[in-house]
Design an enzyme around this catalytic site. Sequence first.
Site, PDB file in Angstrom:
ATOM      1  N   ARG A  38       4.591  -0.942  -5.081  1.00  0.00           N
ATOM      2  CA  ARG A  38       5.363  -1.261  -3.890  1.00  0.00           C
ATOM      3  C   ARG A  38       6.359  -2.402  -4.042  1.00  0.00           C
ATOM      4  O   ARG A  38       7.044  -2.742  -3.094  1.00  0.00           O
ATOM      5  CB  ARG A  38       4.407  -1.588  -2.733  1.00  0.00           C
ATOM      6  CG  ARG A  38       3.676  -0.357  -2.269  1.00  0.00           C
ATOM      7  CD  ARG A  38       2.625  -0.647  -1.245  1.00  0.00           C
ATOM      8  NE  ARG A  38       1.902   0.558  -0.914  1.00  0.00           N
ATOM      9  CZ  ARG A  38       0.872   1.012  -1.610  1.00  0.00           C
ATOM     10  NH1 ARG A  38       0.442   0.343  -2.668  1.00  0.00           N
ATOM     11  NH2 ARG A  38       0.276   2.129  -1.271  1.00  0.00           N
ATOM     12  N   ASN A 106      -6.466  -0.462  -7.854  1.00  0.00           N
ATOM     13  CA  ASN A 106      -5.747   0.091  -9.005  1.00  0.00           C
ATOM     14  C   ASN A 106      -6.492   1.285  -9.591  1.00  0.00           C
ATOM     15  O   ASN A 106      -7.711   1.373  -9.502  1.00  0.00           O
ATOM     16  CB  ASN A 106      -5.547  -0.991 -10.061  1.00  0.00           C
ATOM     17  CG  ASN A 106      -4.783  -2.180  -9.501  1.00  0.00           C
ATOM     18  OD1 ASN A 106      -3.931  -2.008  -8.628  1.00  0.00           O
ATOM     19  ND2 ASN A 106      -5.104  -3.371  -9.963  1.00  0.00           N
TER      20      ASN A 106
END
Length: 243
Positions: A38, A106
């Site tokens: 992002r 993650n």
Amino acid sequence: MDNIEKINEFKKIINDSNNIVFFGGAGVSTESGIPDFRSKDGLYNQKYDFPPEEILSHSFFIAHTEEFYKFYKDKLNSLKYNPNITHIKLAKLEEEGKLKAVITQNIDGLHQKAGSKNVYELHGSVLRNYCMKCHKFFPAEYIFNNEAPIPKCDECGGIVKPDVVLYEEGLDDMTVSGAISKIANAETLIVAGTSLTVYPASGLVRYFRGKNLIIINKDITSYDNLANLVINDSLGNVFKVIE
Ligand SMILES: [Zn+2]
């Protein structure tokens, strides 16, 4: 407190705690060279035929499997990356019995590569892949080193799908409830490399009722006012002080 004092305080809290939980976001992996989904120049802003949010969705996977895999193999191959100092120190703290769990947003598997065992992967992992028909397991190499446009099961010919939570898919209940239980029972919670704006990170931190909430992030987060210690620095700079 200046930054050096804050990092000393961090070291002291870690030394004194025997029930630490680490909650990490993209910032943990960016220091290994993996782009942040992002950030300004992260994955979501790179050019591709479709927006990444669309490619990484369940309906896109089903309708355009070949396109999905073109992008996936190109952008999400974490096999070539290595754990950084934060991953390594966390694995060491776990081995010493001080750290009870790593909870991560993650999908790159770098905590396991560093030696961590108790890892809650909220968004799944590229390291696990399953045949959609017979559920046979395949490792990441089977996907990323596969020449075929769509990886197929070597037993039944079914399409192999990564065990990664795509857009439109729900999180795994067992993973979420396990993560909540670790957070709720922790004495010290380290939240790092996440702005805590993305679901479910923001919600999970609310379960913490322990002694020390530590936030390490380059920018401010919505939980800074609740934390005992906020360090605005790179994770590597902070974690390198752990012996
Ligand atoms: Zn199969």
